[in-house]
Scaffold this motif. Sequence first.
Motif, short mmCIF file in Angstrom:
data_model
loop_
_atom_site.label_atom_id
_atom_site.label_comp_id
_atom_site.label_asym_id
_atom_site.label_seq_id
_atom_site.Cartn_x
_atom_site.Cartn_y
_atom_site.Cartn_z
N ILE A 104 34.69 14.26 66.70
CA ILE A 104 34.42 13.89 65.31
C ILE A 104 35.38 14.61 64.37
O ILE A 104 36.00 14.01 63.49
CB ILE A 104 32.96 14.20 64.93
N ALA A 105 35.52 15.93 64.56
CA ALA A 105 36.44 16.73 63.75
C ALA A 105 36.62 18.07 64.44
O ALA A 105 35.72 18.57 65.13
CB ALA A 105 35.91 16.92 62.33
N ARG A 106 37.78 18.66 64.26
CA ARG A 106 38.04 19.99 64.82
C ARG A 106 39.11 20.69 63.99
O ARG A 106 39.79 20.05 63.18
CB ARG A 106 38.45 19.91 66.29
N MET A 107 39.25 21.99 64.22
CA MET A 107 40.16 22.79 63.42
C MET A 107 41.50 22.95 64.12
O MET A 107 41.56 23.28 65.31
CB MET A 107 39.55 24.17 63.14
N TYR A 108 42.58 22.72 63.37
CA TYR A 108 43.95 22.88 63.85
C TYR A 108 44.49 24.18 63.26
O TYR A 108 44.68 24.30 62.04
CB TYR A 108 44.80 21.68 63.41
N HIS A 109 44.73 25.14 64.15
CA HIS A 109 45.09 26.50 63.73
C HIS A 109 46.53 26.77 64.18
O HIS A 109 46.78 27.11 65.35
CB HIS A 109 44.12 27.49 64.36
N THR A 110 47.49 26.63 63.27
CA THR A 110 48.90 26.84 63.58
C THR A 110 49.25 28.29 63.33
O THR A 110 49.41 28.72 62.18
CB THR A 110 49.79 25.91 62.74
N ARG A 111 49.36 29.05 64.41
CA ARG A 111 49.52 30.50 64.32
C ARG A 111 50.28 30.99 65.55
O ARG A 111 50.68 30.19 66.41
CB ARG A 111 48.17 31.19 64.22
N SER A 112 50.45 32.31 65.66
CA SER A 112 51.10 32.88 66.84
C SER A 112 50.24 32.64 68.08
O SER A 112 49.02 32.49 67.99
CB SER A 112 51.33 34.38 66.65
N GLN A 113 50.89 32.59 69.22
CA GLN A 113 50.21 32.27 70.46
C GLN A 113 49.14 33.30 70.77
O GLN A 113 49.36 34.50 70.68
CB GLN A 113 51.23 32.21 71.61
N GLN A 114 47.95 32.82 71.15
CA GLN A 114 46.85 33.72 71.50
C GLN A 114 46.78 33.97 73.00
O GLN A 114 46.61 35.09 73.44
CB GLN A 114 45.52 33.15 70.99
N GLN A 115 46.86 32.91 73.77
CA GLN A 115 46.82 33.03 75.22
C GLN A 115 48.25 33.22 75.72
O GLN A 115 48.93 32.27 76.10
CB GLN A 115 46.16 31.80 75.83
N THR A 116 48.69 34.46 75.70
CA THR A 116 50.11 34.77 75.91
C THR A 116 50.59 34.51 77.33
O THR A 116 51.80 34.43 77.57
CB THR A 116 50.38 36.24 75.53
N LEU A 117 49.69 34.39 78.29
CA LEU A 117 50.09 34.13 79.68
C LEU A 117 50.34 32.65 79.94
O LEU A 117 50.85 32.29 81.02
CB LEU A 117 49.02 34.66 80.63
N LEU A 118 50.02 31.80 78.99
CA LEU A 118 50.26 30.37 79.17
C LEU A 118 51.74 30.05 79.16
O LEU A 118 52.51 30.63 78.38
CB LEU A 118 49.56 29.57 78.06
N LYS A 119 52.14 29.11 80.00
CA LYS A 119 53.50 28.59 79.99
C LYS A 119 53.55 27.34 79.14
O LYS A 119 52.51 26.70 78.91
CB LYS A 119 53.95 28.29 81.42
N PRO A 120 54.73 26.97 78.63
CA PRO A 120 54.82 25.76 77.78
C PRO A 120 54.19 24.54 78.43
O PRO A 120 53.58 23.71 77.75
CB PRO A 120 56.33 25.60 77.57
N GLY A 121 54.30 24.43 79.76
CA GLY A 121 53.72 23.27 80.44
C GLY A 121 52.21 23.26 80.44
O GLY A 121 51.58 22.23 80.74
N ASP A 122 51.59 24.39 80.11
CA ASP A 122 50.12 24.46 80.07
C ASP A 122 49.56 23.95 78.75
O ASP A 122 48.34 23.76 78.63
CB ASP A 122 49.65 25.91 80.27
N LEU A 123 50.41 23.77 77.73
CA LEU A 123 49.95 23.32 76.42
C LEU A 123 49.66 21.83 76.43
O LEU A 123 50.22 21.06 77.23
CB LEU A 123 50.99 23.66 75.36
N ILE A 124 48.79 21.40 75.51
CA ILE A 124 48.31 20.01 75.46
C ILE A 124 48.80 19.37 74.17
O ILE A 124 48.60 19.90 73.07
CB ILE A 124 46.77 19.99 75.53
N TYR A 125 49.43 18.21 74.31
CA TYR A 125 49.95 17.50 73.13
C TYR A 125 48.80 16.90 72.32
O TYR A 125 47.85 16.33 72.85
CB TYR A 125 50.90 16.39 73.57
N ASP A 126 48.89 17.04 70.98
CA ASP A 126 47.92 16.43 70.06
C ASP A 126 48.69 16.01 68.81
O ASP A 126 49.12 16.84 68.01
CB ASP A 126 46.82 17.43 69.70
N GLY A 127 48.87 14.73 68.63
CA GLY A 127 49.66 14.21 67.51
C GLY A 127 48.85 13.75 66.33
O GLY A 127 49.38 13.02 65.47
N ARG A 128 47.60 14.20 66.21
CA ARG A 128 46.75 13.74 65.10
C ARG A 128 47.39 14.03 63.74
O ARG A 128 47.29 13.23 62.80
CB ARG A 128 45.37 14.40 65.19
N LEU A 129 48.06 15.16 63.62
CA LEU A 129 48.65 15.54 62.34
C LEU A 129 49.71 14.53 61.88
O LEU A 129 49.94 14.37 60.67
CB LEU A 129 49.26 16.93 62.45
#
Length: 475
Positions: free
Chosen positions: A423-448
Amino acid sequence: MTQNKELHLPDIRRLRHMMYVCLLLTALSLTLVIWLCRPGGNHLPWKQPNRVTSKPQTSGRKHATHNQIPGNKVVPGRSASLVKVNGTKTLLTSAFLEHRFTKKEVRVIAIVLRSEKVDYRCHLRCENQLNISSGFRFIHHDHFGFPYGAAHIMCPVPPSCESPAHIAITSAASEPKDEMELHFLEVENQRTDSFYFHDFTVCISTMFNFTNALQLVQSLEMFKILGVNRVVVYKTNCSMETQRALNYYAQTGFVEEVPWSLSEFLSVSDYWSPEHNPGVLHYFGQIPALNDCLYRHMYQAKYVAMHDIDELILPQSVDSWVDLLPLLEKNFGVDKCYQFENNVFPNNIVLPPSMPETKPPAQGCWKSVTGVNILEHLYQEPVNLRNVGKSFKIIVNPQAVFTTSVHGVLKSTNGCVWVNRTIARMYHTRSQQQTLLKPGDLIYDGRLLDYSKRLLTAVNKALREIGLLSGDHVC
């Protein structure tokens, strides 16, 4: 000749003495002028002995905050103004008439030393009479282990006093000898018949060491697109670019800037816990600022959102908060606190779009403006299950809330509900929190990107008018 020279020596010494005195007086005068002309220096301390003004806060942290772009100069802000309760460690920020109980009260928002026991006295000025009663204090339990915390001091209003105009708080152990020694706060929220001057007000607290001018402008323009009428910024300090942007939006009436620097009286922390950064009060006094904002807009806004400037609550099936809130009221009921899941979009990672046709139209834009371009960061971290229920932000009906915190409310009439991420969620554009994640672990979201065309036009216009973007560099 020798006799005449000896006779003139005392005159020469007197002349030198007078010159030294004149130089000293000149130096003192210049010092006084400089002191009076500093930010916040037009308040002479001996005129209001109970009023505490603070120097602009500068952080001692060596790493950048989520608001800060490394290498950018931060200029001081204006000082907050607090009232000290003599003989105690209590500081008062503001006072509001409480209409929601059977018996009318005045609610005073305060910052207190939690370990200190104080017997408060309330001095209510009603027309030409002064009514004195005992005050009751309760401390917010979200103090995160710091010695000081936010509190509310409740003062009963006698039946003979319909609308108390001013209030002073004293300690029973340090009662003033004369009424002239009292320092009064204006009691706000006197009238409740001017409901909903705005549909949506956003409270931002606290802005410190802020240099991210581009994301500030983008967020403010996104708020407009979502239907927000007013943004209130509790500011400690920021860059000159940021200040120019704040001034621009303040002139239009969209932004209200509240000076909020407490560092002269309290050693405030710039982190959420004392283990991470020492101090006596959590995160620049964020919680008393949020409660102040809630009450100041209780009868001016239908809804109040508690936000940071790098956060956006985006609907998924409709385009604005104007359309979202009726859906939430229908699904969950009115007078609720609506909680939105936090999703982190790392601003230090730029990845190509998932498909060529989804390339952000503003990718590579606004390079001359300091800050983060949110349209370049469309990949989110997977939701951290350990933080579910901890890190989120809210939209509330302010009249249904009594005390609020950073994440959620502490006391309300009808409680809070989680809004499903579909229904709705928060988009938080900030420094990486889960620092052990690799770029391939991120999920694309083009709602913006659904807002990008309108956002692009609005940001270009704003940056040009602010003077941060020349005509030949628009996107």
